[in-house]
Design a protein around this motif. Structure first.
Motif, PDB file in Angstrom:
ATOM      1  N   LEU A 174     126.430  63.665  44.967  1.00 46.73           N
ATOM      2  CA  LEU A 174     127.652  64.467  44.966  1.00 46.73           C
ATOM      3  C   LEU A 174     128.139  64.658  43.537  1.00 46.73           C
ATOM      4  O   LEU A 174     128.929  63.865  43.009  1.00 46.73           O
ATOM      5  CB  LEU A 174     128.728  63.807  45.836  1.00 46.73           C
ATOM      6  N   ASN A 175     127.652  65.728  42.918  1.00 46.94           N
ATOM      7  CA  ASN A 175     127.982  66.027  41.522  1.00 46.94           C
ATOM      8  C   ASN A 175     128.660  67.384  41.376  1.00 46.94           C
ATOM      9  O   ASN A 175     128.581  68.019  40.331  1.00 46.94           O
ATOM     10  CB  ASN A 175     126.714  65.989  40.665  1.00 46.94           C
ATOM     11  N   GLY A 176     129.315  67.822  42.422  1.00 48.29           N
ATOM     12  CA  GLY A 176     130.019  69.098  42.351  1.00 48.29           C
ATOM     13  C   GLY A 176     129.072  70.256  42.098  1.00 48.29           C
ATOM     14  O   GLY A 176     128.007  70.355  42.718  1.00 48.29           O
ATOM     15  N   ASP A 177     129.425  71.128  41.162  1.00 53.09           N
ATOM     16  CA  ASP A 177     128.618  72.313  40.859  1.00 53.09           C
ATOM     17  C   ASP A 177     127.257  71.960  40.259  1.00 53.09           C
ATOM     18  O   ASP A 177     126.353  72.801  40.227  1.00 53.09           O
ATOM     19  CB  ASP A 177     129.365  73.229  39.876  1.00 53.09           C
ATOM     20  N   ALA A 178     127.102  70.726  39.780  1.00 59.21           N
ATOM     21  CA  ALA A 178     125.831  70.306  39.179  1.00 59.21           C
ATOM     22  C   ALA A 178     124.885  69.687  40.211  1.00 59.21           C
ATOM     23  O   ALA A 178     123.816  69.197  39.849  1.00 59.21           O
ATOM     24  CB  ALA A 178     126.091  69.312  38.054  1.00 59.21           C
ATOM     25  N   SER A 179     125.250  69.720  41.487  1.00 52.22           N
ATOM     26  CA  SER A 179     124.409  69.132  42.532  1.00 52.22           C
ATOM     27  C   SER A 179     123.155  69.967  42.767  1.00 52.22           C
ATOM     28  O   SER A 179     123.038  71.101  42.303  1.00 52.22           O
ATOM     29  CB  SER A 179     125.212  69.005  43.838  1.00 52.22           C
ATOM     30  N   ASP A 180     122.209  69.404  43.528  1.00 49.16           N
ATOM     31  CA  ASP A 180     120.874  69.984  43.650  1.00 49.16           C
ATOM     32  C   ASP A 180     120.765  71.203  44.558  1.00 49.16           C
ATOM     33  O   ASP A 180     119.867  72.020  44.382  1.00 49.16           O
ATOM     34  CB  ASP A 180     119.884  68.921  44.160  1.00 49.16           C
ATOM     35  N   ASN A 181     121.632  71.339  45.564  1.00 48.32           N
ATOM     36  CA  ASN A 181     121.483  72.456  46.497  1.00 48.32           C
ATOM     37  C   ASN A 181     122.856  72.991  46.918  1.00 48.32           C
ATOM     38  O   ASN A 181     123.897  72.426  46.566  1.00 48.32           O
ATOM     39  CB  ASN A 181     120.663  72.035  47.724  1.00 48.32           C
ATOM     40  N   ASP A 182     122.838  74.089  47.664  1.00 47.21           N
ATOM     41  CA  ASP A 182     124.087  74.764  48.034  1.00 47.21           C
ATOM     42  C   ASP A 182     125.001  73.866  48.864  1.00 47.21           C
ATOM     43  O   ASP A 182     126.219  73.885  48.691  1.00 47.21           O
ATOM     44  CB  ASP A 182     123.779  76.046  48.818  1.00 47.21           C
ATOM     45  N   PHE A 183     124.398  73.094  49.778  1.00 45.72           N
ATOM     46  CA  PHE A 183     125.215  72.215  50.618  1.00 45.72           C
ATOM     47  C   PHE A 183     125.956  71.200  49.763  1.00 45.72           C
ATOM     48  O   PHE A 183     127.172  71.016  49.914  1.00 45.72           O
ATOM     49  CB  PHE A 183     124.334  71.500  51.639  1.00 45.72           C
ATOM     50  N   LEU A 184     125.258  70.542  48.861  1.00 48.16           N
ATOM     51  CA  LEU A 184     125.886  69.524  48.011  1.00 48.16           C
ATOM     52  C   LEU A 184     126.853  70.150  47.019  1.00 48.16           C
ATOM     53  O   LEU A 184     127.879  69.551  46.684  1.00 48.16           O
ATOM     54  CB  LEU A 184     124.816  68.712  47.286  1.00 48.16           C
ATOM     55  N   SER A 186     128.728  72.564  47.620  1.00 47.29           N
ATOM     56  CA  SER A 186     129.958  72.907  48.339  1.00 47.29           C
ATOM     57  C   SER A 186     130.887  71.704  48.484  1.00 47.29           C
ATOM     58  O   SER A 186     132.030  71.855  48.928  1.00 47.29           O
ATOM     59  CB  SER A 186     129.611  73.455  49.739  1.00 47.29           C
ATOM     60  N   LEU A 187     130.408  70.533  48.094  1.00 46.08           N
ATOM     61  CA  LEU A 187     131.189  69.298  48.207  1.00 46.08           C
ATOM     62  C   LEU A 187     131.699  68.868  46.833  1.00 46.08           C
ATOM     63  O   LEU A 187     131.085  69.169  45.817  1.00 46.08           O
ATOM     64  CB  LEU A 187     130.322  68.182  48.807  1.00 46.08           C
TER      65      LEU A 187
END
Length: 217
Positions: A174-184, A186-187
C-alpha cells in the motif's frame, strides 16, 4: 453498518463497465444491485463476526445465519383464515417469502467470502516462495479492511500463522500512487509504527506507539 457501506462504495468504485448500478440502487436494494448487496451483506457478517471465532464456532455461526434466512422463506400460519375484514391480505403478506435473493446457504456464504478474499489478496505482490494460503488470505483481508476503515484489530494466532507476514505485505504493497497496480493505487498509502513487546514493555510504551500513529494521521 459502516463496513456494509464501505463494501458498497468499494464495489461501486471498482465495478465493471457492464455493471449498471449506482449507490442509490445499492442502498435502495434495487433489483439490479442485489448481487452486490448480497456480497456486501456476507462480507460484513464475515468481517464483524466470522473471523473472530474458532473454526468450529464459525460453522455454528454460518448455520445460524442460514437458519435465520431460511425462516424468512417458510410459510407460516398466522391464525387468520381470511374470513372477515382484511384477513386475506394479512395472510398473504405474512406468508410471502422474503429476501430469497440473498441465498444465504452455508456453501454460498463461504464461497463468497473465500472468492472475495482471494480476489483482493491476489492483487498483492507477495514475492517468490510465498503461497497465498487460507491463513494469509484471511489475515491480509482483515488487516486491509481494518486499516482502510480505521478500525483497531488484534491479529491472534499460533507462531507461523502469517500474522507478521500479512502486516508486512500490507505495508509493502500500500504505497498510494506508487503502488504496483490499479487496485492498490486506488487505496491510500500506509505507514507502519511497530512496537516490539518484551518482558520490559510498559503500558506507557504501547500508548506512545499508538499516539505516534495518531499524530501521523
Amino acid at each position: 453498518v459502516d463496513i456494509f457501506r464501505w463494501f458498497g462504495e468499494h464495489f461501486h468504485e471498482n465495478r465493471q463497465p457492464h455493471e449498471k448500478w449506482d449507490l442509490e440502487d445499492f442502498f435502495g436494494v434495487k433489483h439490479n444491485a442485489r448481487r452486490v448487496v448480497r456480497k456486501a451483506v456476507i462480507l460484513s457478517l464475515a468481517y464483524c463476526y466470522h473471523a473472530r471465532l474458532p473454526r468450529e464456532e464459525r460453522k455454528e455461526l454460518v448455520l445460524s445465519i442460514t437458519n435465520a434466512w431460511r425462516n424468512l422463506q417458510v410459510h407460516k400460519y398466522q391464525g387468520n383464515t381470511g374470513f372477515g375484514f382484511g384477513g386475506a391480505n394479512t395472510y398473504a403478506n405474512y406468508n410471502r417469502a422474503r429476501c430469497q435473493w440473498l441465498q444465504l446457504e452455508p456453501g454460498s456464504f463461504i464461497q463468497v467470502l473465500e472468492e472475495t478474499q482471494r480476489e483482493m489478496t491476489s492483487q498483492f505482490n507477495v514475492g517468490e516462495g510465498i503461497a497465498l494460503n487460507e491463513a494469509l488470505c484471511e489475515n491480509l483481508f482483515m488487516i486491509l479492511i481494518s486499516v482502510l476503515n480505521a478500525i483497531p484489530i488484534f491479529v491472534i494466532g499460533k507462531p507461523g500463522s502469517s500474522k507478521s507476514l500479512a502486516m508486512g505485505l500490507v505495508q509493502q504493497n500500500l504505497n498510494g500512487d506508487a503502488s504496483d497496480n490499479d487496485f492498490l493505487r486506488s487505496l491510500p498509502a500506509v505507514e507502519s509504527f511497530p512496537y516490539q513487546c518484551s518482558p520490559l514493555s510498559t503500558t506507557g510504551g504501547i500508548e506512545q506507539a499508538f499516539e505516534s500513529a495518531r499524530r501521523y494521521r
